[in-house]
Design a protein around this motif. Structure first.
Motif, PDB file in Angstrom:
ATOM      1  N   GLY A 180      -9.305   2.062  -5.987  1.00 49.24           N
ATOM      2  CA  GLY A 180      -8.695   0.799  -6.397  1.00 49.24           C
ATOM      3  C   GLY A 180      -7.742   0.268  -5.340  1.00 49.24           C
ATOM      4  O   GLY A 180      -7.359   0.972  -4.394  1.00 49.24           O
ATOM      5  N   ARG A 181      -7.337  -0.976  -5.518  1.00 52.28           N
ATOM      6  CA  ARG A 181      -6.455  -1.653  -4.561  1.00 52.28           C
ATOM      7  C   ARG A 181      -5.132  -0.899  -4.382  1.00 52.28           C
ATOM      8  O   ARG A 181      -4.678  -0.694  -3.266  1.00 52.28           O
ATOM      9  CB  ARG A 181      -6.183  -3.073  -5.041  1.00 52.28           C
ATOM     10  CG  ARG A 181      -5.227  -3.834  -4.131  1.00 52.28           C
ATOM     11  CD  ARG A 181      -4.916  -5.192  -4.676  1.00 52.28           C
ATOM     12  NE  ARG A 181      -6.084  -6.027  -4.447  1.00 52.28           N
ATOM     13  CZ  ARG A 181      -6.055  -7.342  -4.465  1.00 52.28           C
ATOM     14  NH1 ARG A 181      -4.936  -7.971  -4.714  1.00 52.28           N
ATOM     15  NH2 ARG A 181      -7.148  -8.039  -4.244  1.00 52.28           N
ATOM     16  N   GLU A 182      -4.527  -0.477  -5.480  1.00 55.24           N
ATOM     17  CA  GLU A 182      -3.236   0.218  -5.397  1.00 55.24           C
ATOM     18  C   GLU A 182      -3.374   1.549  -4.669  1.00 55.24           C
ATOM     19  O   GLU A 182      -2.545   1.900  -3.824  1.00 55.24           O
ATOM     20  CB  GLU A 182      -2.644   0.432  -6.797  1.00 55.24           C
ATOM     21  CG  GLU A 182      -2.227  -0.859  -7.485  1.00 55.24           C
ATOM     22  CD  GLU A 182      -3.412  -1.630  -8.081  1.00 55.24           C
ATOM     23  OE1 GLU A 182      -4.480  -1.015  -8.335  1.00 55.24           O
ATOM     24  OE2 GLU A 182      -3.287  -2.849  -8.263  1.00 55.24           O
ATOM     25  N   GLU A 183      -4.409   2.304  -5.015  1.00 54.04           N
ATOM     26  CA  GLU A 183      -4.629   3.601  -4.360  1.00 54.04           C
ATOM     27  C   GLU A 183      -4.900   3.409  -2.867  1.00 54.04           C
ATOM     28  O   GLU A 183      -4.403   4.168  -2.029  1.00 54.04           O
ATOM     29  CB  GLU A 183      -5.795   4.335  -5.025  1.00 54.04           C
ATOM     30  CG  GLU A 183      -6.004   5.738  -4.525  1.00 54.04           C
ATOM     31  CD  GLU A 183      -7.167   6.456  -5.205  1.00 54.04           C
ATOM     32  OE1 GLU A 183      -7.416   7.610  -4.819  1.00 54.04           O
ATOM     33  OE2 GLU A 183      -7.827   5.872  -6.086  1.00 54.04           O
ATOM     34  N   ALA A 184      -5.674   2.385  -2.531  1.00 53.97           N
ATOM     35  CA  ALA A 184      -5.965   2.094  -1.128  1.00 53.97           C
ATOM     36  C   ALA A 184      -4.686   1.701  -0.388  1.00 53.97           C
ATOM     37  O   ALA A 184      -4.471   2.109   0.761  1.00 53.97           O
ATOM     38  CB  ALA A 184      -7.015   0.995  -1.013  1.00 53.97           C
ATOM     39  N   ALA A 185      -3.827   0.921  -1.048  1.00 56.35           N
ATOM     40  CA  ALA A 185      -2.574   0.495  -0.422  1.00 56.35           C
ATOM     41  C   ALA A 185      -1.669   1.699  -0.156  1.00 56.35           C
ATOM     42  O   ALA A 185      -1.044   1.790   0.911  1.00 56.35           O
ATOM     43  CB  ALA A 185      -1.861  -0.530  -1.297  1.00 56.35           C
ATOM     44  N   VAL A 186      -1.618   2.637  -1.102  1.00 54.77           N
ATOM     45  CA  VAL A 186      -0.817   3.849  -0.914  1.00 54.77           C
ATOM     46  C   VAL A 186      -1.369   4.659   0.259  1.00 54.77           C
ATOM     47  O   VAL A 186      -0.614   5.137   1.117  1.00 54.77           O
ATOM     48  CB  VAL A 186      -0.783   4.698  -2.213  1.00 54.77           C
ATOM     49  CG1 VAL A 186      -0.193   6.079  -1.951  1.00 54.77           C
ATOM     50  CG2 VAL A 186       0.005   3.967  -3.293  1.00 54.77           C
ATOM     51  N   PHE A 211      -3.151   3.538   2.766  1.00 52.69           N
ATOM     52  CA  PHE A 211      -2.871   2.792   3.985  1.00 52.69           C
ATOM     53  C   PHE A 211      -1.440   3.042   4.452  1.00 52.69           C
ATOM     54  O   PHE A 211      -1.199   3.338   5.628  1.00 52.69           O
ATOM     55  CB  PHE A 211      -3.093   1.291   3.761  1.00 52.69           C
ATOM     56  CG  PHE A 211      -2.642   0.447   4.908  1.00 52.69           C
ATOM     57  CD1 PHE A 211      -3.463   0.250   6.003  1.00 52.69           C
ATOM     58  CD2 PHE A 211      -1.376  -0.145   4.922  1.00 52.69           C
ATOM     59  CE1 PHE A 211      -3.050  -0.521   7.082  1.00 52.69           C
ATOM     60  CE2 PHE A 211      -0.946  -0.912   5.993  1.00 52.69           C
ATOM     61  CZ  PHE A 211      -1.783  -1.098   7.067  1.00 52.69           C
ATOM     62  N   GLU A 212      -0.474   2.924   3.554  1.00 49.65           N
ATOM     63  CA  GLU A 212       0.936   3.137   3.921  1.00 49.65           C
ATOM     64  C   GLU A 212       1.166   4.537   4.447  1.00 49.65           C
ATOM     65  O   GLU A 212       1.872   4.731   5.444  1.00 49.65           O
ATOM     66  CB  GLU A 212       1.837   2.858   2.715  1.00 49.65           C
ATOM     67  CG  GLU A 212       2.001   1.404   2.379  1.00 49.65           C
ATOM     68  CD  GLU A 212       2.666   0.604   3.474  1.00 49.65           C
ATOM     69  OE1 GLU A 212       3.535   1.123   4.187  1.00 49.65           O
ATOM     70  OE2 GLU A 212       2.305  -0.577   3.619  1.00 49.65           O
ATOM     71  N   LYS A 213       0.559   5.522   3.809  1.00 49.45           N
ATOM     72  CA  LYS A 213       0.726   6.913   4.238  1.00 49.45           C
ATOM     73  C   LYS A 213       0.160   7.112   5.650  1.00 49.45           C
ATOM     74  O   LYS A 213       0.819   7.680   6.517  1.00 49.45           O
ATOM     75  CB  LYS A 213       0.037   7.856   3.256  1.00 49.45           C
ATOM     76  CG  LYS A 213       0.204   9.308   3.620  1.00 49.45           C
ATOM     77  CD  LYS A 213      -0.477  10.216   2.628  1.00 49.45           C
ATOM     78  CE  LYS A 213      -0.247  11.644   3.081  1.00 49.45           C
ATOM     79  NZ  LYS A 213      -1.122  12.577   2.474  1.00 49.45           N
ATOM     80  N   ILE A 214      -1.037   6.620   5.858  1.00 50.33           N
ATOM     81  CA  ILE A 214      -1.673   6.774   7.182  1.00 50.33           C
ATOM     82  C   ILE A 214      -0.902   5.990   8.241  1.00 50.33           C
ATOM     83  O   ILE A 214      -0.709   6.456   9.356  1.00 50.33           O
ATOM     84  CB  ILE A 214      -3.154   6.339   7.126  1.00 50.33           C
ATOM     85  CG1 ILE A 214      -3.943   7.333   6.271  1.00 50.33           C
ATOM     86  CG2 ILE A 214      -3.749   6.219   8.520  1.00 50.33           C
ATOM     87  CD1 ILE A 214      -5.356   6.899   5.954  1.00 50.33           C
ATOM     88  N   TRP A 215      -0.422   4.805   7.890  1.00 48.55           N
ATOM     89  CA  TRP A 215       0.348   3.987   8.834  1.00 48.55           C
ATOM     90  C   TRP A 215       1.609   4.730   9.270  1.00 48.55           C
ATOM     91  O   TRP A 215       1.938   4.765  10.456  1.00 48.55           O
ATOM     92  CB  TRP A 215       0.710   2.648   8.187  1.00 48.55           C
ATOM     93  CG  TRP A 215       1.427   1.735   9.127  1.00 48.55           C
ATOM     94  CD1 TRP A 215       2.771   1.673   9.337  1.00 48.55           C
ATOM     95  CD2 TRP A 215       0.844   0.770  10.001  1.00 48.55           C
ATOM     96  NE1 TRP A 215       3.060   0.702  10.283  1.00 48.55           N
ATOM     97  CE2 TRP A 215       1.900   0.146  10.714  1.00 48.55           C
ATOM     98  CE3 TRP A 215      -0.471   0.374  10.246  1.00 48.55           C
ATOM     99  CZ2 TRP A 215       1.672  -0.859  11.643  1.00 48.55           C
ATOM    100  CZ3 TRP A 215      -0.687  -0.635  11.171  1.00 48.55           C
ATOM    101  CH2 TRP A 215       0.372  -1.229  11.852  1.00 48.55           C
ATOM    102  N   GLU A 216       2.313   5.330   8.323  1.00 49.39           N
ATOM    103  CA  GLU A 216       3.551   6.032   8.639  1.00 49.39           C
ATOM    104  C   GLU A 216       3.287   7.300   9.455  1.00 49.39           C
ATOM    105  O   GLU A 216       4.076   7.649  10.314  1.00 49.39           O
ATOM    106  CB  GLU A 216       4.311   6.391   7.351  1.00 49.39           C
ATOM    107  CG  GLU A 216       4.847   5.171   6.616  1.00 49.39           C
ATOM    108  CD  GLU A 216       5.768   4.313   7.459  1.00 49.39           C
ATOM    109  OE1 GLU A 216       6.584   4.868   8.205  1.00 49.39           O
ATOM    110  OE2 GLU A 216       5.668   3.080   7.369  1.00 49.39           O
TER     111      GLU A 216
END
Length: 125
Positions: free
Chosen positions: A110-116, A118-123
């Protein structure tokens, strides 16, 4: 001269598209700049072990996009300015994002799980 030493042929897309993407990624990353000489079609064909028409097709598309300038019988050069770099970056980012979103959807993420994610990988990256 644009170097193709790091170019690796993949099986997932046409070779001419891989060449275009390689040059655009170099421009977006700043490793290929303005007025850099592109290898001749014949030389690049031999280097990559592909048909010269494949190189011709890639260069033709890059010429249509204004990224390479060629004159008959003369060398081909890149034509890169800041607006070209911005345009190419947006294009590459959009293409990568579209592919990523499609993959996430295919996996049932889902969008929320993907956003989480993404943020984790970005950091971490």
């Amino acid at each position: 001269m644009i170097s193709f030493e790091e170019f690796i042929l993949e099986d997932d897309s046409p070779i001419y598209m891989q060449i275009i993407r390689y040059i655009k990624q170099g421009i977006a990353a700043g490793t290929i700049g303005d007025q850099e000489e592109a290898p001749s079609r014949r030389v690049l064909s031999a280097l990559l072990g592909v048909n010269p028409n494949t190189i011709q097709k890639a260069y033709h598309i890059l010429e249509e996009e204004g990224i390479i300038v060629s004159r008959s019988g003369a060398k081909s050069y890149t034509r890169v300015d800041e607006s070209t770099v911005r345009r190419i970056r947006r294009e590459l980012m959009a293409n990568s994002t579209i592919q990523w979103v499609k993959t996430m959807k295919q996996l049932g993420v889902g969008r929320e799980e993907a956003a989480v994610l993404f943020e984790k990988i970005w950091e971490e990256g």
